[in-house]
Design an enzyme around this catalytic site. Structure first.
Site, mmCIF file in Angstrom:
data_model
loop_
_atom_site.group_PDB
_atom_site.id
_atom_site.type_symbol
_atom_site.label_atom_id
_atom_site.label_comp_id
_atom_site.label_asym_id
_atom_site.label_seq_id
_atom_site.Cartn_x
_atom_site.Cartn_y
_atom_site.Cartn_z
ATOM 1 N N GLU A 16 -3.211 15.408 -10.864
ATOM 2 C CA GLU A 16 -2.155 16.009 -11.097
ATOM 3 C C GLU A 16 -1.564 16.314 -9.772
ATOM 4 O OE1 GLU A 16 -4.523 16.428 -13.132
ATOM 5 O OE2 GLU A 16 -3.935 16.480 -15.138
ATOM 6 N N ILE A 444 -5.414 -3.010 11.829
ATOM 7 C CA ILE A 444 -6.596 -2.605 11.077
ATOM 8 C C ILE A 444 -6.830 -3.293 9.956
ATOM 9 C CG2 ILE A 444 -8.418 -0.677 10.817
ATOM 10 C CD1 ILE A 444 -7.181 -1.216 13.711
ATOM 11 N N GLY A 445 -5.793 -3.872 9.174
ATOM 12 C CA GLY A 445 -6.179 -4.550 8.130
ATOM 13 C C GLY A 445 -5.061 -4.335 6.947
ATOM 14 N N HIS A 707 -1.736 8.565 10.116
ATOM 15 C CA HIS A 707 -1.777 9.410 8.772
ATOM 16 C C HIS A 707 -0.535 10.207 8.598
ATOM 17 C CE1 HIS A 707 -6.236 8.357 9.539
ATOM 18 N NE2 HIS A 707 -6.214 8.529 8.394
HETATM 19 N N1 GLN Z 1 -9.635 -2.431 7.036
HETATM 20 C C1 GLN Z 1 -9.369 -1.031 6.253
HETATM 21 C C2 GLN Z 1 -7.736 -0.596 6.136
HETATM 22 O O1 GLN Z 1 -6.908 -1.223 6.902
HETATM 23 C C3 GLN Z 1 -9.937 0.028 7.326
HETATM 24 C C4 GLN Z 1 -9.606 1.440 6.466
HETATM 25 C C5 GLN Z 1 -10.450 2.496 7.146
HETATM 26 O O2 GLN Z 1 -10.753 2.510 8.291
HETATM 27 N N2 GLN Z 1 -10.724 3.612 6.505
HETATM 28 O O3 GLN Z 1 -7.291 -0.025 5.251
HETATM 29 ZN ZN ZN Z 2 -9.839 3.640 9.579
#
Ligand code: GLN
Ligand code: ZN
Length: 767
Positions: A16, A444-445, A707
């Site tokens: 929640e 990064i993906g 972030h």
């Molecule tokens: N490949 C993952 C992504 O891009 C890596 C995430 C991570 O490092 N926490 O979400």
């Molecule tokens: Zn990461």
């Protein structure tokens, strides 16, 4: 015998708090609505603990984002850049946590890092040389009163002063944060007095730094701090809570502190009980020993027989009045309630019977106390028998043991851990094979996990979508993202990870030896929660896990498509792990499964493969003396997964939220061709370790913080790249964000990546 709890999950049994915070952040919910949800969770938690029969129930363990951030606000340690926000308490709070970019204000967030060796992230306190403290946030007293009016006199919980300082970071040179203690203590005392006057019988001060290697100044700080507090509040009863490791050589120090109760973690460090029982000054003192016998960080049912032996041993020496029973640490790190798990398919009854979550752990603590008391134990004997039966069934279950998996691990050879040639040779080979420009760009993906994407998976699970339709929809997402990345001009593409709920759970679901929960959420940071899958048995890879999607994505472009895997240590670290064999054994089993997948990707024509290991560092033992042993098997588990390919195949790895200084040689030993790391929040500071070490392989230092929703400008990324260029050879530098983009929206992702590509192009021209 008394029982206490150190802290309880605060996300709410149905997350929640997450939902309320996120609605508030996007302006869909009011402040009042958010605060109302928070108050309801607190009340429910207190009632749950009361009903379970816990004697000392914590307060101030609740937080809207992070308990360390709460401490910074309580103590007025508010960095100067947030000055303008002082009048809007909640706005200030979330700005410190997440950064803020609105109405002409643009302030970055504070740094975040892992809480000891957990997967919980806290907001790192920032200190300057003439740091001032003042009592600012009144949360603890407010929540104490709130519980009191609900009929529960709670035990307020704080991070202790030494741990608070040590968890922070100096933002200027010329001082050590521990020297701030003298200025800090009066504010602590002011807060503690207020609670004391309000009627708090016990106050808990968490000092997990007592299980760490402490230098002389830090040891003195402990004595000074607690003497100061004792002098100011001579009658108040204090608990110092330690957890996650053995106090070891700090036992003497801890015993000497003028407090009324010491809590120790007997799950992580059962051997330390003896040092307390054998310590003459402890035995002579009136101090209570709180035995952390119920595992606060894992999901297994407590072995009552074992715990009762421990308790009996302690009471024989100390007497019943001087022994309390508790979970090993705050239950923040455990999922909320096993009773919510009703799906036999993902969690079979046989295995469910081996588990206990936060709520069940409360009952375990209480039952253990009742069983240890001759006046109450008869009533609880059937629970003991039931418990013994479950423990026994788990030991012998055929579900757990697959002899051929163990055999494969045993028969591993040195060559299984090494690439065919050294990096210098591979770099040449890869340069020819991959033909990448200087400063290659990649991500990064993951791409934004929008509500629509999450709904696709949910609908597939519920059977509302056929497998076929689901696959088509995911395929079209991949297609769109490929076109978009091509337009942006990214060099190494990714497929976007749309099919993945989570980077560990996804693999867990494909591997055997795993079970899953529906509601087993644990807070990772702020509103972000993870649902770690549970490894209960030997791990195997029955079939390919990612090849279909990666090959499909590659077929849609002439550019390079990166295959995306999670590494063995991270899979281990972010799962609940079986406690019936060494972690290293499980890591090698996973390493072999990932190795098979890496080879299958290579076979399918994928030339760049990323094996994420963001959790290598967080797995480090808290004590340096134990590092080598861990790093040896952790690095080997990664190498095992990565070394089955040809020289042309480029292996990437990715890590985030890590300090690298002290483990850089081991990171180098992983021997990934490219490593992408989080560096932007620290302004490339983290890169220094790589430079000092003369790290030989290629590096992508993250150029912007994913972030935070703020969009970084091209200029600021150019500046970061120039900083990187000062210390890393141009040939080895990649350009990429700090981490995956799944928590971001599409608009900001598009803008940010456009700026990033522009930064890479600028640097290519200017170098
Ligand atoms: N490949 C993952 C992504 O891009 C890596 C995430 C991570 O490092 N926490 O979400
Ligand atoms: Zn990461």
């Amino acid at each position: 015998m008394r029982t206490q709890n150190l802290g309880y999950p605060r996300i709410g049994i149905k997350r929640e708090l997450k939902k309320a915070s996120e609605s508030f952040w996007v302006g869909k919910a009011t402040q009042a609505e958010l605060l109302e949800t928070a108050a309801q969770i607190r009340l429910k938690n207190w009632q749950t603990q009361k009903e379970a029969g816990i004697d000392l129930i914590p307060s101030n363990d609740f937080s809207l984002y992070d308990q360390v951030l709460d401490m910074s606000l309580m103590l007025g340690a508010i960095p100067a850049r947030y000055q303008a926000l002082q009048n809007d308490e909640l706005g200030l709070y979330f700005a410190m946590a997440r950064g803020v970019q609105k109405d002409g204000i643009d302030i970055s967030a504070m740094e975040m890092t892992k809480w000891f060796d957990t997967n919980y992230h806290y907001i790192v306190p920032e200190f300057v040389k003439d740091q001032q403290f003042r009592y600012f946030l009144k949360k603890a007293i407010n929540q104490f009163s709130e519980a009191k009016s609900a009929g529960i006199v709670t035990k307020p919980v704080f991070i202790g002063p030494v741990t608070y300082l040590l968890s922070g970071k100096e933002k200027e040179t010329g001082f050590n944060r521990i020297d701030l203690l003298d200025k800090l203590l009066p504010v602590y005392v002011e807060v503690l007095k207020e609670l004391s006057v309000a009627g708090a019988e016990w106050i808990q001060l968490d000092e997990p730094f007592l299980v760490m290697d402490l230098n002389a100044d830090e040891q003195i700080a402990y004595q000074k701090a607690y003497q100061f507090i004792r002098n100011a509040l001579p009658k108040q009863k204090f608990i110092i809570a330690t957890y996650f490791e053995d106090l070891d050589e700090n036992t003497k120090l801890a015993v000497s502190l003028p407090v009324d109760c010491l809590h120790i973690d007997l799950v992580r460090a059962p051997q330390q009980l003896n040092s307390f029982l054998e310590n003459p000054s402890f035995r002579k003192s009136d101090k209570i020993l709180s035995l952390g016998v119920v595992d606060g960080r894992n999901v297994w049912k407590n072995d009552f027989t074992k715990s009762l032996n421990t308790i009996v041993k302690a009471t024989k020496v100390l007497g019943k009045e001087k022994v309390w029973i508790a979970p090993s640490c705050s239950l923040l790190h455990a999922p909320c309630d096993l009773d919510l798990e009703k799906d036999e398919e993902t969690l079979p009854a046989e295995i469910k019977n081996w588990l206990a979550f936060a709520k069940q752990k409360l009952s375990e603590v209480v039952t253990l106390a009742k069983l240890s008391d001759s006046t109450t134990n008869k009533k609880y004997l059937s629970q003991l028998t039931e418990n013994q039966l479950a423990i026994e069934q788990r030991k012998v279950s055929a579900k757990i043991h697959k002899p051929h998996v163990g055999e494969r691990v045993k028969s591993l050879h040195d060559t299984d851990f090494n690439r065919l040639n050294d990096f210098e040779v591979r770099q040449e080979t890869q340069a020819k094979a991959l033909k990448l420009p200087a400063f290659p760009t990649t991500t990064i993906g993951s791409f934004p996990q929008t509500t629509e994407i999450r709904q696709l998976r949910a609908r597939l699970k519920k059977g509302e979508l056929t497998e076929e339709t689901y696959n088509q929809l995911i395929e079209s997402e991949i297609e769109k993202s490929v076109r978009w990345q091509e337009e942006l001009g990214i060099d190494v593409l990714v497929h976007g990870e749309f099919e993945r709920n989570d980077m560990v759970e996804y693999f867990g679901e494909k591997l055997s030896g795993y079970v899953f929960t529906q509601n087993g959420w644990v807070q990772s940071y702020g509103s972000r929660c993870v649902k770690p899958p549970i490894i209960y048995g030997d791990i195997e890879r029955p079939e390919a896990m990612t090849v279909k999607w990666s090959a499909l994505a590659q077929s849609k472009t002439n550019k390079l498509m990166k295959g995306m895997l999670t590494g063995p240590v991270t899979i281990l670290q972010w799962s609940f792990v079986r406690d019936d064999q060494p972690r290293s054994e499980t890591a090698f089993q996973i390493g072999l499964a990932i190795r098979d997948e890496v080879q299958a990707l290579e076979k399918a024509g994928i030339k760049v493969i990323q094996i994420d290991e963001p959790a290598i560092r967080e797995g480090l033992p808290l004590r340096k003396s134990k590092w080598d042993e861990y790093l040896r098997w952790a690095v080997n588990a990664f190498r095992l997964s990565a070394s089955g390919v040809n020289d042309e195949t480029q292996i990437h790895t990715h890590m985030c939220y890590s300090e690298f200084n002290d483990i850089i040689e081991h990171i180098a030993a992983m021997d990934a061709d490219v490593i992408t790391i989080e560096t932007s929040r620290s302004q490339m500071e983290l890169l220094k370790a790589f430079a000092d070490f003369k790290y030989p392989n290629e590096i992508g230092p993250g150029v912007y913080d994913i972030h935070s929703p703020r969009i970084p400008s091209t200029e600021e990324m150019v500046i970061l790249l120039e900083k990187a260029l000062e210390v890393i050879p141009a040939r080895n530098i990649w350009v990429n964000p700090d981490c995956g983009l799944k928590t971001r929206g599409w608009h900001e992702t598009d803008e940010a990546l456009k700026n990033m590509i522009a930064a890479a192009r600028f640097i290519r021209k200017s170098v």
